[in-house]
Design a protein around this motif. Structure first.
Motif, PDB file in Angstrom:
ATOM      1  N   THR A   7       0.850  -1.189   0.000  1.00 17.07           N
ATOM      2  CA  THR A   7       0.000   0.000   0.000  1.00 17.07           C
ATOM      3  C   THR A   7       0.886   1.239   0.000  1.00 17.07           C
ATOM      4  N   ILE A   8       0.577   2.171  -0.886  1.00 13.30           N
ATOM      5  CA  ILE A   8       1.379   3.383  -1.031  1.00 13.30           C
ATOM      6  C   ILE A   8       0.565   4.576  -0.543  1.00 13.30           C
ATOM      7  N   SER A   9       1.175   5.417   0.270  1.00 12.20           N
ATOM      8  CA  SER A   9       0.518   6.623   0.780  1.00 12.20           C
ATOM      9  C   SER A   9       0.896   7.814  -0.091  1.00 12.20           C
ATOM     10  N   ILE A  10      -0.090   8.607  -0.461  1.00 10.38           N
ATOM     11  CA  ILE A  10       0.155   9.840  -1.213  1.00 10.38           C
ATOM     12  C   ILE A  10      -0.506  10.982  -0.461  1.00 10.38           C
ATOM     13  N   VAL A  11       0.265  12.022  -0.189  1.00 10.18           N
ATOM     14  CA  VAL A  11      -0.265  13.179   0.529  1.00 10.18           C
ATOM     15  C   VAL A  11      -0.434  14.326  -0.454  1.00 10.18           C
ATOM     16  N   HIS A  32      -3.456   4.916  -0.533  1.00 10.24           N
ATOM     17  CA  HIS A  32      -4.147   5.776   0.430  1.00 10.24           C
ATOM     18  C   HIS A  32      -3.838   7.216   0.042  1.00 10.24           C
ATOM     19  N   LEU A  33      -4.859   7.950  -0.358  1.00 10.04           N
ATOM     20  CA  LEU A  33      -4.680   9.330  -0.817  1.00 10.04           C
ATOM     21  C   LEU A  33      -5.184  10.290   0.250  1.00 10.04           C
ATOM     22  N   GLU A 120      -8.080   4.529  -1.682  1.00  9.31           N
ATOM     23  CA  GLU A 120      -8.870   4.866  -0.498  1.00  9.31           C
ATOM     24  C   GLU A 120      -8.553   6.307  -0.110  1.00  9.31           C
ATOM     25  N   ILE A 121      -9.588   7.148  -0.072  1.00 13.92           N
ATOM     26  CA  ILE A 121      -9.403   8.576   0.236  1.00 13.92           C
ATOM     27  C   ILE A 121      -9.386   8.763   1.751  1.00 13.92           C
ATOM     28  N   LYS A 122      -8.359   9.469   2.210  1.00 18.26           N
ATOM     29  CA  LYS A 122      -8.214   9.757   3.638  1.00 18.26           C
ATOM     30  C   LYS A 122      -8.391  11.259   3.861  1.00 18.26           C
ATOM     31  N   SER A 123      -9.468  11.630   4.536  1.00 27.75           N
ATOM     32  CA  SER A 123      -9.750  13.054   4.798  1.00 27.75           C
ATOM     33  C   SER A 123      -9.001  13.469   6.061  1.00 27.75           C
TER      34      SER A 123
END
Length: 448
Positions: A7-11, A32-33, A120-123
Motif C-alpha cells: 500500500t502506497i501513501s500519497i499526501v 491511500h490518498l 482509499e481517500i483519507k480526509s
C-alpha cells in the motif's frame, strides 16, 4: 521480487498527487490518498474539495507539436496520463494552448479517483512525516500546510525556497463589449477566433500603465518581503517596473492580431482566454496582479472593451514553496535521507500545471520500479520528461528557481546537426524540429 500487495501513501490531491494515485492504482497497487481539503482545511488559493482543482490559470500550455510543452504532452500521452485524458472532456477553445473548464476538469478527476477500487481517500491533515506509512509520496504542492512544511524542512536538512505565484482576473463574458473587442488567435493560428482581443492605442496604453503604477497594492507580509517572483508568472505591475514598454513585448504584444476595424494591429492588446466550457467566463492573459481589489476593477475597466466588465474573480498573489531538489532528492525523486519517501509536483521545483502532473507520473513509475525490484530506468535525457527531471535533480545551480519545460533544458545538438547541407547555420525552427525528432526517437526507444 515483485511486491503487489504494497500500500502506497500519497499526501496531496492536486495534479501530481492525483496522477500519481491513478497511475499506481492502474498498476495494481493499493493507494491511500490523503487530502486535507476533504476535511474543510483550505489553502489561501483553493475554493473546493475537488481533486486536481486548478487555482491559477486554466491553461495547460501549448499543444504545438514543435514546442517543448507540446512534446511533454506527447510523451505523457504515451505513458497513459490520466490527467491528460481528462483534459479532453474539459477542453475549451484556446488557440494552440490547452485551455480547460476548471470545474469540469476537477470533477472528472474526482470521479476517477472516487470510483477507483484501489484508491482509499483519507480526509486528514498530515502535519508530520511520522504520520504516514512508507512508501509514500509527498505531493502537497507549493501551498503545503505550515506544520508539514516545517517537518519536511527538518527531515531534508535544507531551508525551503519560496516564490510568489499570482492569479489573473476572470471576466463575465456577457460584460465584454464585442463592438470593440474582437475574436482572433495570433496570426490566425488554431481553429479560429478563440481569444477576445481588446485594443489600446498609444495614449490609452500609457494612461493604463500609469494607473497601474499609481495603484494601491496589497503589501506583502513581513515573511514574504524577500520572496521573488517566478519569471513565468509575474504580476503586471512587477513587469512594468522593468520598463513601461515591457508589457508590449509580453502579454500585451499586439503583433499578429490585426484589428478588423483598421486592418492592422493596434499599439497594444489585452487578450482574454475562455475559462469554462460554456464560454461564460474569460481570464485576462498575463494579468496576474497584486493590486488591491477596488483598484483592479477601476483600472481594468479602462481597457477598451472592458469598460463595463463584471469580474467573476479578481487577481491575487500567494506565496509558494519548493525544495532545492538538486541537493535533497535522488534522481528517482526520493529523499536522499529516506529512499521510500518521494516528492512529486511543484514542490520539487517544477513550474506549471502539466510539468507538475508529469512529476507525479514519474514518481509512480519510479515507485513501481523500486517495489518490483527493477533497476532505476528514467526517461532519456533527450526527451522532455528526461530533460525536466535532469534539471531538478542533476543540474546543480547556485540560485535554484522553479522551471517549466523549455528548449533550454534539452541537451545541445551536435555541431554538425546545426548546419544544413551547404554548411550554413540552420534556422531556429529547424533546430527545434530536430530536437523534437530526437526527443521522440529517444523516448520511443526507452518505452520499447
Amino acid at each position: 521480487m515483485k511486491i503487489k500487495s504494497q500500500t502506497i501513501s500519497i499526501v496531496g490531491g492536486g495534479l501530481a498527487g492525483s496522477e500519481c494515485a491513478l497511475q499506481l492504482a492502474s498498476f495494481g497497487f493499493k493507494v491511500h490518498l490523503y487530502e486535507m481539503r476533504k476535511k474543510n482545511i483550505m489553502t489561501p488559493a483553493h475554493k473546493t474539495q475537488n481533486f486536481a482543482e486548478l487555482v491559477c490559470s486554466n491553461s495547460f500550455g501549448s499543444t504545438n507539436s514543435l514546442s517543448a510543452p507540446g512534446q511533454l504532452k506527447w510523451e505523457a500521452e504515451k505513458l497513459n496520463s490520466f490527467i491528460l485524458k481528462a483534459t479532453k472532456k474539459a477542453q475549451v477553445p484556446a488557440g494552440q494552448a490547452l485551455g480547460l473548464d476548471r470545474h469540469i476538469f476537477s470533477q472528472e478527476i474526482t470521479r476517477l479517483i472516487e470510483s477507483s477500487p484501489n484508491i482509499e481517500i483519507k480526509s486528514e491533515l498530515i502535519e508530520n512525516l511520522n504520520q504516514i506509512p512508507r512508501p509514500c509520496v509527498i505531493a502537497t504542492g507549493p501551498l503545503t500546510h505550515e506544520s508539514l512544511a516545517k517537518d519536511l524542512m527538518q527531515h531534508l536538512g535544507q531551508s525551503f525556497l519560496y516564490f510568489f505565484d499570482a492569479i489573473a482576473p476572470i471576466v463575465d463574458a456577457d460584460t465584454i463589449d464585442t463592438s470593440i473587442a474582437w475574436k482572433a488567435n495570433r496570426y490566425n493560428k488554431g481553429d479560429g477566433g478563440d481569444y477576445y482581443n481588446c485594443p489600446l492605442n498609444k495614449k490609452e496604453y500609457y494612461q493604463f500603465i500609469e494607473e497601474i503604477q499609481k495603484a494601491r497594492k496589497v503589501e506583502p507580509k513581513e515573511f514574504e518581503k524577500d520572496t521573488p517572483y517566478f519569471e513565468g508568472c509575474m504580476p503586471i505591475e512587477a513587469m512594468i517596473e522593468r520598463g513601461i514598454e515591457t508589457p508590449r513585448f509580453g502579454p500585451m504584444k499586439p503583433v499578429g492580431l490585426d484589428d478588423p476595424k483598421t486592418g492592422r494591429y493596434p499599439y497594444a492588446v489585452v487578450q482574454l482566454r475562455q475559462d469554462n466550457k460554456e464560454g461564460t467566463a474569460y481570464n485576462m492573459v498575463g494579468f496576474q496582479t497584486k493590486m488591491a481589489y477596488p483598484e483592479q476593477q477601476r483600472i481594468f475597466r479602462m481597457i477598451p472593451g472592458l469598460q463595463n466588465a463584471e469580474f467573476l474573480k479578481l487577481g491575487s498573489i500567494h506565496r509558494n514553496l519548493f525544495v532545492n531538489s538538486t541537493k535533497v532528492l535522488n534522481s528517482d525523486l526520493s529523499s536522499k535521507k529516506n529512499p521510500t519517501l518521494f516528492l512529486a509536483g511543484q514542490i520539487t521545483g517544477v513550474e506549471g500545471y502539466f510539468e507538475s502532473t508529469c512529476m507525479g507520473l514519474l514518481a509512480a513509475l519510479f515507485l513501481k520500479q523500486k517495489l518490483e525490484d527493477k533497476p532505476f530506468n528514467p526517461p532519456p535525457r533527450e526527451s522532455a520528461m528526461g530533460a525536466l527531471l535532469y534539471a531538478i535533480t542533476q543540474e546543480k545551480k547556485e540560485n535554484f528557481q522553479p522551471t517549466n519545460i523549455n528548449f533550454g533544458l534539452f541537451p545541445n545538438l551536435e555541431p554538425q546537426e546545426l548546419l544544413d547541407e551547404k554548411g550554413k547555420k540552420i534556422s531556429k525552427e529547424s533546430k527545434k524540429e530536430k530536437q523534437i525528432l530526437r526527443a521522440q526517437k529517444a523516448f520511443l526507444d526507452w518505452l520499447s
